[in-house]
Design a protein around this motif. Structure first.
Motif, PDB file in Angstrom:
ATOM      1  N   SER A 146       0.842  -1.207   0.000  1.00 51.40           N
ATOM      2  CA  SER A 146       0.000   0.000   0.000  1.00 51.40           C
ATOM      3  C   SER A 146       0.872   1.250   0.000  1.00 51.40           C
ATOM      4  O   SER A 146       0.564   2.246  -0.671  1.00 51.40           O
ATOM      5  N   VAL A 149       2.016   2.206  -3.417  1.00 47.98           N
ATOM      6  CA  VAL A 149       1.026   2.926  -4.235  1.00 47.98           C
ATOM      7  C   VAL A 149       1.171   4.429  -4.017  1.00 47.98           C
ATOM      8  O   VAL A 149       1.182   5.220  -4.971  1.00 47.98           O
ATOM      9  N   TYR A 150       1.292   4.832  -2.752  1.00 54.97           N
ATOM     10  CA  TYR A 150       1.471   6.246  -2.448  1.00 54.97           C
ATOM     11  C   TYR A 150       2.791   6.754  -3.020  1.00 54.97           C
ATOM     12  O   TYR A 150       2.861   7.874  -3.550  1.00 54.97           O
ATOM     13  N   GLU A 153       2.327   7.292  -6.758  1.00 58.70           N
ATOM     14  CA  GLU A 153       1.484   8.460  -7.052  1.00 58.70           C
ATOM     15  C   GLU A 153       2.194   9.752  -6.692  1.00 58.70           C
ATOM     16  O   GLU A 153       2.122  10.744  -7.427  1.00 58.70           O
ATOM     17  N   LEU A 188      -1.748  13.257  -0.126  1.00 66.98           N
ATOM     18  CA  LEU A 188      -1.143  11.935  -0.323  1.00 66.98           C
ATOM     19  C   LEU A 188       0.027  11.721   0.639  1.00 66.98           C
ATOM     20  O   LEU A 188       0.199  10.633   1.199  1.00 66.98           O
ATOM     21  N   ARG A 192       0.327   8.876   3.423  1.00 65.70           N
ATOM     22  CA  ARG A 192       1.491   7.993   3.400  1.00 65.70           C
ATOM     23  C   ARG A 192       2.194   7.969   4.755  1.00 65.70           C
ATOM     24  O   ARG A 192       2.674   6.922   5.203  1.00 65.70           O
ATOM     25  N   TYR A 385      -6.571   9.832  -9.978  1.00 62.73           N
ATOM     26  CA  TYR A 385      -5.568   9.510  -8.959  1.00 62.73           C
ATOM     27  C   TYR A 385      -6.226   8.887  -7.718  1.00 62.73           C
ATOM     28  O   TYR A 385      -5.761   7.890  -7.173  1.00 62.73           O
ATOM     29  N   LYS A 389      -5.831   4.950  -6.451  1.00 66.15           N
ATOM     30  CA  LYS A 389      -5.314   4.671  -5.112  1.00 66.15           C
ATOM     31  C   LYS A 389      -6.285   3.802  -4.322  1.00 66.15           C
ATOM     32  O   LYS A 389      -5.898   2.774  -3.742  1.00 66.15           O
ATOM     33  N   GLU A 390      -7.548   4.193  -4.292  1.00 62.39           N
ATOM     34  CA  GLU A 390      -8.534   3.450  -3.516  1.00 62.39           C
ATOM     35  C   GLU A 390      -8.712   2.024  -4.054  1.00 62.39           C
ATOM     36  O   GLU A 390      -8.854   1.074  -3.288  1.00 62.39           O
ATOM     37  N   CYS A 392      -6.478   0.152  -5.705  1.00 63.81           N
ATOM     38  CA  CYS A 392      -5.314  -0.669  -5.356  1.00 63.81           C
ATOM     39  C   CYS A 392      -5.345  -1.071  -3.879  1.00 63.81           C
ATOM     40  O   CYS A 392      -5.076  -2.227  -3.533  1.00 63.81           O
TER      41      CYS A 392
END
Length: 422
Positions: A146, A149-150, A153, A188, A192, A385, A389-390, A392
């Motif tokens: 997770s 992912v951040y 992005e 973000l 994170r 975006y 994110k959500e 994934c």
């Protein structure tokens, strides 16, 4: 004798997988091996078995004899103090307690059951700590995913922001657009940071479980292909239910009943009189010199017949029967809940599409290009975006839910199947 060598070989095996100093890369199976050798709670728990064995040895021992010496202070016949000669009075007695009614054997039997319970208690500790280790290991693996992912992005968005800062300075992009991207980037980074704190906490728990040093980092390795090999057909509920009887906590509960029953028999035997065999020598104080005698000492159980301890032991049998039945019912409920959870987790996992995660780079590049060419509005850009994110994070949660459900089932049943990667 061989344990230090085995531990050294294990540590070499573990450290060999580290790509850089201070980072330990472990698969789940490697982590379980290290846990079995290095966890301090397990090391301390093993001593309980040795202590119980020592109590068995103690129960087998015979009581020590008691020797009494008596010497006359003043001999009135010759006016001597502490007369150690032939005319002086001295008494020697020796007394030996003799167990009757099988008291010694019953005590040994009780301590052997206590040793058996100590072994089950250690196995239960091992079962629960292994379950905790697997849960935190899998949780750390997917929390790190997770986090990635951040990172991706934030990396892409930082590049876009740099371009928009330049364009804003040239007057080609409005301050509103630049500020909105900055706000998204800040959001973000804050999210994170929260996940990063979760990673730190999980790593700390795993370091403690695995015996890692405080400065060592942990990178969990997990083969996700195991998810596609999980089949409930291979683990029918009836078979799992039958295996519950092998759980160490249930065996410990059954041993607790037997221990209480053994204690009842022991307490009943202790109600019998205490018998001691005596031998005595009196040099000059009896009807003749050098008097030798033997005797028998028997307590008379008139008032104290060990009634309270016998009653307490009987009540302990009833209590332990109730606790054993409660443990069985709790195990059945845990199994039903875990099996149902695994069914639902598998159903959700198999109904999901994971192509979005695999095609991230292509999708996000298209979004960035479309936004820069004005084919995508600012709101659509931000929405893409957020949606990626959500999605994934949800996909990772689904995968984690399946693995955790399997490992929880392993822990509940007390065996290993399903997601084992060996």
């Amino acid at each position: 004798m061989y344990r230090p060598v085995l531990l050294i070989l294990l540590m070499i095996h573990v450290w060999a997988g580290a790509a850089q100093e201070g980072v330990v890369r472990l698969s789940l199976d490697d982590a379980l091996e290290r846990f079995a050798a290095c966890n301090l709670s397990l090391i301390a728990g093993r001593y309980n078995i040795d202590m119980a064995e020592a109590q068995v040895m103690q129960a087998k021992l015979i009581e020590n004899p008691v020797i009494s010496l008596e010497q006359n202070i003043y001999n009135r016949n010759n006016g001597k103090y502490f007369d150690l000669g032939k005319e002086g009075e001295a008494v020697v007695e020796i007394e030996q307690l003799i167990y009757i009614a099988g008291q010694r054997n019953k005590r040994v039997r009780l301590e052997k059951i206590n040793k058996e319970m100590a072994a089950y208690q250690f196995e239960e500790l091992l079962r629960t700590l292994r379950g905790e280790l697997k849960e935190k290991f899998v949780d750390l693996y997917y929390t790190r995913k997770s986090l990635s992912v951040y990172d991706r992005e934030i990396g892409y968005l930082s590049t876009v922001l740099d371009v928009y800062k330049e364009q804003n300075a040239k007057g080609n992009v409005s301050l509103l657009e630049k500020s909105r991207i900055q706000a998204l980037l800040l959001s973000l980074k804050q999210e994170r940071n929260g996940i990063s704190n979760e990673v730190v906490a999980l790593e700390g728990d795993l370091r403690l479980l695995l015996g890692l040093k405080g400065g060592e980092g942990l990178e969990p390795l997990f083969d996700e292909s195991v998810l596609d090999r999980i089949r409930l057909d291979n683990i029918p509920f009836a078979e799992l239910s039958a295996r519950l009887a092998e759980r160490p906590d249930l065996k410990q509960a059954e041993a607790g009943i037997r221990a209480s029953e053994a204690d009842v028999r022991l307490q009943r035997s202790l109600a019998f009189p205490e018998v001691s065999l005596k031998g005595a020598y009196d040099r000059a104080g009896n009807f003749c010199n050098n008097y030798f005698a033997i005797g028998l000492s028997v307590s008379v159980p008139i008032f104290n017949r060990n009634q309270g301890n016998i009653k307490s032991a009987r009540l302990s049998v009833l209590r332990n029967n109730s606790l054993a039945e409660l443990a069985r019912r709790q195990a059945d409920n845990e199994l039903f809940a875990c099996y149902t959870k695994l069914e639902k987790a598998l159903e959700l996992y198999r109904s999901s599409d994971y192509e979005l995660e695999r095609d991230f780079d292509r999708i996000i590049e298209g979004v960035n290009t479309g936004f820069q060419k004005r084919n995508i509005s600012l709101l659509e850009f931000i929405d893409y975006y957020g949606a990626y994110k959500e999605t994934c994070l949800q996909l990772y949660d689904m995968k984690k839910g399946v693995v955790l459900a399997v490992e929880e089932l392993n822990t509940v049943v007390g065996v290993t199947f399903g997601s084992s990667q060996k």
